[in-house]
Design a protein around this motif. Sequence first.
Motif, PDB file in Angstrom:
ATOM      1  N   GLU A  31      12.890   3.108  -4.605  1.00 65.17           N
ATOM      2  CA  GLU A  31      12.186   1.870  -4.960  1.00 65.17           C
ATOM      3  C   GLU A  31      12.519   0.753  -3.981  1.00 65.17           C
ATOM      4  N   GLN A  32      13.782   0.601  -3.663  1.00 68.56           N
ATOM      5  CA  GLN A  32      14.185  -0.437  -2.723  1.00 68.56           C
ATOM      6  C   GLN A  32      13.501  -0.230  -1.373  1.00 68.56           C
ATOM      7  N   GLY A  33      13.480   1.012  -0.901  1.00 71.61           N
ATOM      8  CA  GLY A  33      12.836   1.307   0.377  1.00 71.61           C
ATOM      9  C   GLY A  33      11.340   1.103   0.341  1.00 71.61           C
ATOM     10  N   VAL A  34      10.684   1.557  -0.710  1.00 66.49           N
ATOM     11  CA  VAL A  34       9.224   1.416  -0.822  1.00 66.49           C
ATOM     12  C   VAL A  34       8.849  -0.060  -0.849  1.00 66.49           C
ATOM     13  N   ARG A  35       9.579  -0.856  -1.586  1.00 67.66           N
ATOM     14  CA  ARG A  35       9.277  -2.292  -1.639  1.00 67.66           C
ATOM     15  C   ARG A  35       9.451  -2.937  -0.258  1.00 67.66           C
ATOM     16  N   TYR A  36      10.489  -2.537   0.465  1.00 67.38           N
ATOM     17  CA  TYR A  36      10.701  -3.020   1.829  1.00 67.38           C
ATOM     18  C   TYR A  36       9.519  -2.609   2.712  1.00 67.38           C
ATOM     19  N   THR A  39       6.252  -4.628   2.707  1.00 63.08           N
ATOM     20  CA  THR A  39       6.250  -5.783   3.599  1.00 63.08           C
ATOM     21  C   THR A  39       5.987  -5.356   5.038  1.00 63.08           C
ATOM     22  N   LYS A  40       6.644  -4.277   5.484  1.00 64.87           N
ATOM     23  CA  LYS A  40       6.454  -3.794   6.852  1.00 64.87           C
ATOM     24  C   LYS A  40       5.005  -3.362   7.074  1.00 64.87           C
ATOM     25  N   TRP A  41       4.415  -2.702   6.092  1.00 65.48           N
ATOM     26  CA  TRP A  41       3.024  -2.253   6.186  1.00 65.48           C
ATOM     27  C   TRP A  41       2.089  -3.465   6.299  1.00 65.48           C
ATOM     28  N   ALA A  42       2.331  -4.475   5.467  1.00 64.21           N
ATOM     29  CA  ALA A  42       1.501  -5.689   5.514  1.00 64.21           C
ATOM     30  C   ALA A  42       1.651  -6.381   6.870  1.00 64.21           C
ATOM     31  N   GLU A  43       2.873  -6.405   7.422  1.00 64.97           N
ATOM     32  CA  GLU A  43       3.088  -7.001   8.745  1.00 64.97           C
ATOM     33  C   GLU A  43       2.297  -6.251   9.809  1.00 64.97           C
ATOM     34  N   GLU A  44       2.349  -4.937   9.774  1.00 63.89           N
ATOM     35  CA  GLU A  44       1.602  -4.133  10.750  1.00 63.89           C
ATOM     36  C   GLU A  44       0.106  -4.367  10.653  1.00 63.89           C
ATOM     37  N   ARG A  45      -0.376  -4.578   9.442  1.00 63.56           N
ATOM     38  CA  ARG A  45      -1.807  -4.820   9.233  1.00 63.56           C
ATOM     39  C   ARG A  45      -2.189  -6.244   9.593  1.00 63.56           C
ATOM     40  N   PHE A  59      -1.531   2.708   1.916  1.00 61.92           N
ATOM     41  CA  PHE A  59      -0.086   2.523   2.061  1.00 61.92           C
ATOM     42  C   PHE A  59       0.647   3.852   1.901  1.00 61.92           C
ATOM     43  N   PHE A  60       0.271   4.633   0.913  1.00 58.64           N
ATOM     44  CA  PHE A  60       0.944   5.901   0.651  1.00 58.64           C
ATOM     45  C   PHE A  60       0.819   6.830   1.866  1.00 58.64           C
ATOM     46  N   SER A  61      -0.360   6.903   2.443  1.00 55.38           N
ATOM     47  CA  SER A  61      -0.564   7.725   3.643  1.00 55.38           C
ATOM     48  C   SER A  61       0.293   7.228   4.800  1.00 55.38           C
ATOM     49  N   TRP A  62       0.344   5.920   4.971  1.00 55.10           N
ATOM     50  CA  TRP A  62       1.169   5.314   6.013  1.00 55.10           C
ATOM     51  C   TRP A  62       2.639   5.659   5.797  1.00 55.10           C
ATOM     52  N   LEU A  63       3.097   5.540   4.547  1.00 55.04           N
ATOM     53  CA  LEU A  63       4.502   5.809   4.234  1.00 55.04           C
ATOM     54  C   LEU A  63       4.849   7.286   4.433  1.00 55.04           C
ATOM     55  N   GLU A  64       3.915   8.175   4.139  1.00 57.08           N
ATOM     56  CA  GLU A  64       4.137   9.606   4.388  1.00 57.08           C
ATOM     57  C   GLU A  64       4.436   9.860   5.863  1.00 57.08           C
ATOM     58  N   ILE A  88       1.761  -2.267  -6.576  1.00 48.91           N
ATOM     59  CA  ILE A  88       1.023  -3.249  -7.386  1.00 48.91           C
ATOM     60  C   ILE A  88       1.885  -4.480  -7.637  1.00 48.91           C
ATOM     61  N   ASP A  89       3.142  -4.260  -7.953  1.00 50.52           N
ATOM     62  CA  ASP A  89       4.060  -5.366  -8.206  1.00 50.52           C
ATOM     63  C   ASP A  89       4.288  -6.196  -6.940  1.00 50.52           C
ATOM     64  N   GLU A  90       4.509  -5.534  -5.817  1.00 52.36           N
ATOM     65  CA  GLU A  90       4.771  -6.237  -4.563  1.00 52.36           C
ATOM     66  C   GLU A  90       3.578  -7.073  -4.112  1.00 52.36           C
ATOM     67  N   PHE A  91       2.375  -6.569  -4.317  1.00 51.63           N
ATOM     68  CA  PHE A  91       1.182  -7.280  -3.880  1.00 51.63           C
ATOM     69  C   PHE A  91       0.517  -8.060  -5.007  1.00 51.63           C
ATOM     70  N   LYS A  92       1.252  -8.216  -6.107  1.00 55.92           N
ATOM     71  CA  LYS A  92       0.775  -9.048  -7.234  1.00 55.92           C
ATOM     72  C   LYS A  92      -0.622  -8.656  -7.688  1.00 55.92           C
ATOM     73  N   GLN A  93      -0.829  -7.337  -7.867  1.00 54.34           N
ATOM     74  CA  GLN A  93      -2.139  -6.834  -8.257  1.00 54.34           C
ATOM     75  C   GLN A  93      -2.192  -6.401  -9.722  1.00 54.34           C
ATOM     76  N   GLY A  94      -1.252  -6.839 -10.514  1.00 56.35           N
ATOM     77  CA  GLY A  94      -1.228  -6.442 -11.910  1.00 56.35           C
ATOM     78  C   GLY A  94      -2.497  -6.787 -12.655  1.00 56.35           C
ATOM     79  N   TRP A  95      -3.159  -7.811 -12.256  1.00 58.76           N
ATOM     80  CA  TRP A  95      -4.416  -8.245 -12.906  1.00 58.76           C
ATOM     81  C   TRP A  95      -5.528  -7.223 -12.698  1.00 58.76           C
ATOM     82  N   ARG A  96      -5.382  -6.375 -11.670  1.00 55.80           N
ATOM     83  CA  ARG A  96      -6.420  -5.383 -11.392  1.00 55.80           C
ATOM     84  C   ARG A  96      -6.280  -4.149 -12.256  1.00 55.80           C
ATOM     85  N   HIS A  97      -5.135  -3.996 -12.922  1.00 59.67           N
ATOM     86  CA  HIS A  97      -4.875  -2.743 -13.647  1.00 59.67           C
ATOM     87  C   HIS A  97      -4.653  -3.002 -15.117  1.00 59.67           C
TER      88      HIS A  97
END
Length: 97
Positions: A31-36, A39-45, A59-64, A88-97
Amino acid sequence: MSYAGTLALAPAEDLPLGDHLSSLMTREEAEQGVRYFCTKWAEERGDLDQPENPRCSDFFSWLEQKSPGHLKFRSSTSVRGDVERWFIDEFKQGWRH
């Protein structure tokens, strides 16, 4: 005992004998790594401040590719489901689910 559906592992024949269990992260470490990596994925994008509808599947494909070890942990539901919840938590998308 079968863990089918709860582990994202390489087939045991692809790993040295005994390493398939010792290479698992704890769920907390993952969890700690995925949350980190969110941020790295968003920076790259290039959309760290205002990610526009980021997709967990992207994101999942990128992380794989970037850090597959962070997808090797035991889950009571599914690895993909846990990663999606953290995303979802990191990108504050709870309203979508």
